[in-house]
Enzyme design. Structure first.
Site, PDB file in Angstrom:
ATOM      1  N   CYS A   2       0.844  -1.196   0.000  1.00  0.00           N
ATOM      2  CA  CYS A   2       0.000   0.000   0.000  1.00  0.00           C
ATOM      3  C   CYS A   2       0.884   1.254   0.000  1.00  0.00           C
ATOM      4  O   CYS A   2       1.925   1.283   0.645  1.00  0.00           O
ATOM      5  CB  CYS A   2      -0.946   0.109   1.182  1.00  0.00           C
ATOM      6  SG  CYS A   2      -2.118  -1.222   1.293  1.00  0.00           S
ATOM      7  N   ARG A  27       3.967  -0.479  -4.764  1.00  0.00           N
ATOM      8  CA  ARG A  27       3.631  -0.988  -3.430  1.00  0.00           C
ATOM      9  C   ARG A  27       2.282  -1.708  -3.406  1.00  0.00           C
ATOM     10  O   ARG A  27       1.928  -2.334  -2.402  1.00  0.00           O
ATOM     11  CB  ARG A  27       3.611   0.165  -2.414  1.00  0.00           C
ATOM     12  CG  ARG A  27       4.938   0.848  -2.231  1.00  0.00           C
ATOM     13  CD  ARG A  27       4.811   2.002  -1.257  1.00  0.00           C
ATOM     14  NE  ARG A  27       4.442   1.553   0.065  1.00  0.00           N
ATOM     15  CZ  ARG A  27       5.295   1.152   1.001  1.00  0.00           C
ATOM     16  NH1 ARG A  27       6.589   1.160   0.741  1.00  0.00           N
ATOM     17  NH2 ARG A  27       4.880   0.760   2.173  1.00  0.00           N
ATOM     18  N   TRP A  75      -2.774  -2.663  -1.623  1.00  0.00           N
ATOM     19  CA  TRP A  75      -2.297  -4.042  -1.752  1.00  0.00           C
ATOM     20  C   TRP A  75      -3.133  -4.813  -0.739  1.00  0.00           C
ATOM     21  O   TRP A  75      -2.903  -4.740   0.465  1.00  0.00           O
ATOM     22  CB  TRP A  75      -0.818  -4.087  -1.417  1.00  0.00           C
ATOM     23  CG  TRP A  75      -0.188  -5.429  -1.504  1.00  0.00           C
ATOM     24  CD1 TRP A  75      -0.277  -6.449  -0.595  1.00  0.00           C
ATOM     25  CD2 TRP A  75       0.646  -5.907  -2.540  1.00  0.00           C
ATOM     26  NE1 TRP A  75       0.451  -7.520  -1.022  1.00  0.00           N
ATOM     27  CE2 TRP A  75       1.030  -7.227  -2.204  1.00  0.00           C
ATOM     28  CE3 TRP A  75       1.111  -5.360  -3.733  1.00  0.00           C
ATOM     29  CZ2 TRP A  75       1.864  -7.991  -3.014  1.00  0.00           C
ATOM     30  CZ3 TRP A  75       1.941  -6.135  -4.519  1.00  0.00           C
ATOM     31  CH2 TRP A  75       2.306  -7.428  -4.175  1.00  0.00           C
ATOM     32  N   ASN A  99      -1.744   2.283   5.708  1.00  0.00           N
ATOM     33  CA  ASN A  99      -0.866   1.210   5.233  1.00  0.00           C
ATOM     34  C   ASN A  99      -0.416   0.425   6.460  1.00  0.00           C
ATOM     35  O   ASN A  99       0.019   1.029   7.441  1.00  0.00           O
ATOM     36  CB  ASN A  99       0.339   1.845   4.514  1.00  0.00           C
ATOM     37  CG  ASN A  99       1.437   0.836   4.239  1.00  0.00           C
ATOM     38  OD1 ASN A  99       1.167  -0.358   4.067  1.00  0.00           O
ATOM     39  ND2 ASN A  99       2.659   1.306   4.193  1.00  0.00           N
ATOM     40  N   GLY A 100      -0.550  -0.898   6.409  1.00  0.00           N
ATOM     41  CA  GLY A 100      -0.170  -1.732   7.555  1.00  0.00           C
ATOM     42  C   GLY A 100      -1.318  -2.649   7.929  1.00  0.00           C
ATOM     43  O   GLY A 100      -2.239  -2.856   7.125  1.00  0.00           O
ATOM     44  N   GLU A 478      18.950 -22.917  -4.876  1.00  0.00           N
ATOM     45  CA  GLU A 478      18.589 -21.504  -5.020  1.00  0.00           C
ATOM     46  C   GLU A 478      19.838 -20.620  -5.086  1.00  0.00           C
ATOM     47  O   GLU A 478      19.902 -19.684  -5.886  1.00  0.00           O
ATOM     48  CB  GLU A 478      17.658 -21.106  -3.858  1.00  0.00           C
ATOM     49  CG  GLU A 478      17.267 -19.632  -3.795  1.00  0.00           C
ATOM     50  CD  GLU A 478      16.580 -19.104  -5.043  1.00  0.00           C
ATOM     51  OE1 GLU A 478      16.183 -19.894  -5.922  1.00  0.00           O
ATOM     52  OE2 GLU A 478      16.464 -17.877  -5.162  1.00  0.00           O
ATOM     53  N   LYS A 482      20.706 -18.231  -8.231  1.00  0.00           N
ATOM     54  CA  LYS A 482      20.941 -16.788  -8.092  1.00  0.00           C
ATOM     55  C   LYS A 482      22.251 -16.405  -8.761  1.00  0.00           C
ATOM     56  O   LYS A 482      22.331 -15.449  -9.505  1.00  0.00           O
ATOM     57  CB  LYS A 482      20.995 -16.474  -6.601  1.00  0.00           C
ATOM     58  CG  LYS A 482      20.270 -15.301  -6.084  1.00  0.00           C
ATOM     59  CD  LYS A 482      18.775 -15.313  -6.095  1.00  0.00           C
ATOM     60  CE  LYS A 482      18.107 -15.744  -7.344  1.00  0.00           C
ATOM     61  NZ  LYS A 482      16.737 -16.063  -7.270  1.00  0.00           N
ATOM     62  N   GLU A 485      22.052 -16.680 -12.633  1.00  0.00           N
ATOM     63  CA  GLU A 485      21.187 -15.665 -13.246  1.00  0.00           C
ATOM     64  C   GLU A 485      21.902 -14.336 -13.451  1.00  0.00           C
ATOM     65  O   GLU A 485      21.720 -13.697 -14.478  1.00  0.00           O
ATOM     66  CB  GLU A 485      19.967 -15.402 -12.344  1.00  0.00           C
ATOM     67  CG  GLU A 485      18.869 -16.432 -12.449  1.00  0.00           C
ATOM     68  CD  GLU A 485      17.624 -16.017 -11.695  1.00  0.00           C
ATOM     69  OE1 GLU A 485      17.700 -15.877 -10.457  1.00  0.00           O
ATOM     70  OE2 GLU A 485      16.577 -15.811 -12.335  1.00  0.00           O
ATOM     71  N   HIS A 501      28.600 -39.657  -6.104  1.00  0.00           N
ATOM     72  CA  HIS A 501      27.982 -40.501  -7.127  1.00  0.00           C
ATOM     73  C   HIS A 501      28.225 -39.970  -8.540  1.00  0.00           C
ATOM     74  O   HIS A 501      27.507 -40.342  -9.469  1.00  0.00           O
ATOM     75  CB  HIS A 501      26.485 -40.657  -6.845  1.00  0.00           C
ATOM     76  CG  HIS A 501      26.222 -41.319  -5.519  1.00  0.00           C
ATOM     77  ND1 HIS A 501      26.505 -42.645  -5.288  1.00  0.00           N
ATOM     78  CD2 HIS A 501      25.759 -40.832  -4.345  1.00  0.00           C
ATOM     79  CE1 HIS A 501      26.215 -42.942  -4.025  1.00  0.00           C
ATOM     80  NE2 HIS A 501      25.758 -41.851  -3.432  1.00  0.00           N
ATOM     81  N   LYS A 597      10.966 -10.897 -15.739  1.00  0.00           N
ATOM     82  CA  LYS A 597      10.454 -10.997 -14.373  1.00  0.00           C
ATOM     83  C   LYS A 597       9.240 -11.913 -14.306  1.00  0.00           C
ATOM     84  O   LYS A 597       9.009 -12.587 -13.308  1.00  0.00           O
ATOM     85  CB  LYS A 597      10.104  -9.595 -13.857  1.00  0.00           C
ATOM     86  CG  LYS A 597       9.737  -9.525 -12.391  1.00  0.00           C
ATOM     87  CD  LYS A 597      10.928  -9.845 -11.498  1.00  0.00           C
ATOM     88  CE  LYS A 597      10.541 -10.007 -10.044  1.00  0.00           C
ATOM     89  NZ  LYS A 597      11.532 -10.787  -9.287  1.00  0.00           N
TER      90      LYS A 597
HETATM   91  C1  AGP Z   1      14.147 -16.313  -9.957  1.00  0.00           C
HETATM   92  O1  AGP Z   1      15.217 -15.530  -9.623  1.00  0.00           O
HETATM   93  C2  AGP Z   1      13.666 -16.270 -11.299  1.00  0.00           C
HETATM   94  N1  AGP Z   1      13.961 -15.175 -12.044  1.00  0.00           N
HETATM   95  C3  AGP Z   1      12.758 -17.354 -11.813  1.00  0.00           C
HETATM   96  O2  AGP Z   1      13.365 -18.577 -11.603  1.00  0.00           O
HETATM   97  C4  AGP Z   1      11.349 -17.384 -11.212  1.00  0.00           C
HETATM   98  O3  AGP Z   1      11.414 -17.785  -9.879  1.00  0.00           O
HETATM   99  C5  AGP Z   1      10.457 -18.321 -12.039  1.00  0.00           C
HETATM  100  O4  AGP Z   1      10.355 -17.838 -13.343  1.00  0.00           O
HETATM  101  C6  AGP Z   1       9.082 -18.482 -11.423  1.00  0.00           C
HETATM  102  O5  AGP Z   1       8.434 -17.252 -11.342  1.00  0.00           O
HETATM  103  P1  AGP Z   1       7.168 -17.044 -10.436  1.00  0.00           P
HETATM  104  O6  AGP Z   1       7.584 -17.221  -9.022  1.00  0.00           O
HETATM  105  O7  AGP Z   1       6.724 -15.650 -10.743  1.00  0.00           O
HETATM  106  O8  AGP Z   1       6.143 -18.078 -10.806  1.00  0.00           O
END
Ligand code: AGP
Length: 602
Positions: A2, A27, A75, A99-100, A478, A482, A485, A501, A597
């Site tokens: 928000c 937000r 939001w 907001n909150g 993860e 990161k 990417e 293995h 994104k």
């Molecule tokens: C994470 O850093 C990504 N850019 C990517 O793996 C992302 O998590 C994936 O595309 C899934 O997206 P979502 O969470 O919006 O479904």
């Protein structure tokens, strides 16, 4: 979560509010609204959806002359994104934006309803305006009524209130949620962050928790629990792009630092009185459910994998986790006694959405864990738990992952409560740990500095292995995701016990191993796995509370009492390591090549 704006002065108010809200739309954007009092005349507009809808609705309205005004972009936390739930909320002659989350709103609402007051919305916010009008009847000034109102509120709030009872005054209060006051001659501005007022106000005061007061005739009176306070104004930044990043170099960096505070938003109202609550879930939601299937992609898939351990361990319920794009075409056998859970930051990921539709066609009940209300996945699901991370701009997900993992941890304990698979003592341990999470997510200057220095040694080589066991295995995945990417270096996540293995064949001094070595989970086992790698000359960066003599580099974490606290602390280390390596390589951290994104294609 928000955005709020406010303005007192002679400028045209509608455009000023809308422009300010535009800056805060990140937000929240499920509805927006404004309220203006000018010449004792009150005008109010609200619209569901993005701000463009409110612009369209107000296109023939203009304000002139001196007046007061407030605006809000929402939001949703309590109640669906409808016009009635949009702010500003109306009493009989006053408007409020907030907001909150008002944690005791249900008690306050019951009290007000007992007094005969009817509520129009499902929000916690509406209690503020009714409470104010209740106290205004018995107070000598509207400010006294406002102060009495604020005293009754528990939880997080940044709030602005205007009333026909004082048509030249804006009342404000802040606790937990952000708010600042901007100044320019006799004009006064309010906003959730400084971008809406850059180029308009020249000076600023960032309100502290517990402060409240009012703005009238270009002057602001400030109070806290001890009484009246002086305002220490400071010059306002003039660079908007910089201000949006709050002084950080990248949105991703800002989002990493924000994790410690957004995780509290994720918990607000859900972790309380030694119990876990999800008001968004019907009490019968889990009836007839004896297994969980989770589908997700990328980072969200890693959060799902983490919860696979937690659901089975804590709630004693079978939990399978699948990559959505694989699930779609494997002709899966689906049983209606399985709850189908999707996890998505954006709520728009095509593979996850299609997997959800398939499960629904097979008659499964569905739950989504998502950061964007009203997104396609949310709309398609029977129930939703919002992660409340706020908008994430960096393409490489950080705070979305942290809040997903938190929701899933809370949900495992919630389900354990329902299924009575956990003793009160065991539950108390989980809840105590949850409340310590914000601390585990703090980034210290010392840690960031050390990772910055150390990152220069990891810019070459022929690849990275991130290794871990148990919930630290998905964290290893993860961490590797990161790094690849944003650095474009090759990195893999592996269960530590799996190295022998096959992958250990790659071990030599140019193989960088990032070893997640928590003290609370199988420490001796992972230690042996890392020793095996070290014996083959792999370069080891160990992350552990326990000093490890074979490490080439060592990041010491704290001896925590719970695996999830170690999980969150190590997560931050891997995020900053990736960031610092990518920065040294000169990459665009926020918008890495080839990525988007929101992945709305198959
Ligand atoms: C994470 O850093 C990504 N850019 C990517 O793996 C992302 O998590 C994936 O595309 C899934 O997206 P979502 O969470 O919006 O479904």
């Amino acid at each position: 979560m928000c955005g709020i704006v406010g303005y007192l002065g002679k400028r045209e108010k509608k455009e000023l509010l809308l422009d300010g809200l535009q800056e805060l739309e990140y937000r929240g954007y499920d509805s927006a609204g404004i309220a203006i009092i000018e010449d004792d005349q009150l005008n109010n507009f609200k619209a569901v959806g993005k701000l463009a809808n409110l612009r369209e609705k107000t296109k023939d309205f203009h304000s002139e002359g001196f007046g007061i005004s407030i605006g809000h972009t929402r939001w949703a936390t309590h109640g669906k994104p409808t016009e009635l739930n949009a702010h500003p909320h109306l009493g009989q002659y006053s408007y409020v934006v907030h907001n909150g989350i008002i944690e005791n709103y249900q008690d306050l609402k019951a009290e007000l309803q007992n007094d005969g007051i009817s509520f129009l919305s499902q929000t916690d916010t509406e209690t503020i305006v009714h409470l104010f009008e209740k106290y205004n009847k018995i107070s000598s000034t509207p400010f006294e009524a406002f102060a009495k109102t604020i005293e009754r509120l528990h939880g997080a709030f940044a709030t602005l209130l205007i009333t026909e009872a004082a048509p030249d005054t804006i009342f404000f209060a802040k606790n937990g949620s952000p708010m600042l006051i901007g100044f320019d001659a006799d004009e006064v501005y309010f906003a959730s962050s400084d971008t809406p007022i850059i180029g308009k106000a020249t000076q600023v005061y960032y309100l502290e928790d517990g402060e409240y007061g009012y703005a009238k005739s270009g002057e602001v009176k400030l109070f806290d629990a001890k009484g009246a306070r002086a305002i220490q104004k400071q010059p306002l930044a003039t660079d908007k792009a910089m201000a949006q990043k709050d002084g950080y170099r990248f949105f991703m960096e800002k989002e990493i630092y924000e994790q410690s505070s957004v995780i509290s938003d994720t918990m607000i109202g859900r972790v309380r009185d030694k119990e876990i609550y999800f008001e968004e879930l019907d009490s019968a939601f889990f009836e007839g459910i004896n297994a969980i299937k989770i589908c997700a992609c990328g980072t969200s898939y890693h959060a799902a994998l983490t919860s696979g351990y937690l659901f089975e361990r804590l709630a004693k319920i079978r939990c399978d986790v699948e990559i959505a794009s694989e699930f779609r075409y494997k002709e899966p056998l689906l049983d209606p006694s399985t709850l189908f859970v999707t996890i998505s930051q954006s709520g728009e990921t095509a593979d996850t959405l299609e997997a959800l539709k398939m499960a629904k066609r097979a008659g499964l009940k569905s739950l989504s864990i998502c950061n964007v209300d009203n997104s396609s996945i949310v709309r398609e699901s029977d129930a939703v738990i919002l992660t409340r991370a706020g908008i994430e701009k960096g393409v490489a997900s950080t705070k979305a992952f942290a809040t997903q993992a938190m929701v899933l941890w809370m949900l495992s304990v919630y389900l354990a409560q329902k299924r009575q698979t956990m003793s009160d003592e065991a539950k108390a341990i989980e809840i105590t740990a949850m409340l310590q999470t914000p601390k585990s997510l703090l980034v210290t200057e010392e840690l960031h500095g050390k990772l910055h220095r150390l990152s220069k040694r990891y810019l070459h080589g022929h690849g990275f292995f991130f290794i871990g066991r148990d919930i630290f295995y998905p964290l290893a995945l993860e961490g590797a995701l990161k790094l690849k990417e944003i650095s474009y270096l090759h990195a893999e996540g592996y269960p530590a016990g799996e190295m022998k293995h096959g992958p250990i064949a790659l071990a030599d001094s140019k193989l960088f191993t990032i070893a997640l070595m928590p003290k609370t989970v199988h420490y001796d086992k992972i230690k042996s796995n890392v020793e095996e790698l070290s014996a083959r000359d792999a370069t080891i960066l160990a992350i552990s509370p326990e000093p490890f003599t074979l490490a080439d580099d060592f990041i010491q974490t704290i001896y925590a009492s719970h695996p999830m606290l170690e999980f969150f602390e190590m997560m931050v280390v891997t995020q900053i390591l990736a960031l610092e390596i990518a920065v040294r390589l000169g990459n665009d951290v926020d918008m890495p090549r080839n990525l988007a994104k929101s992945v709305t294609v198959e």
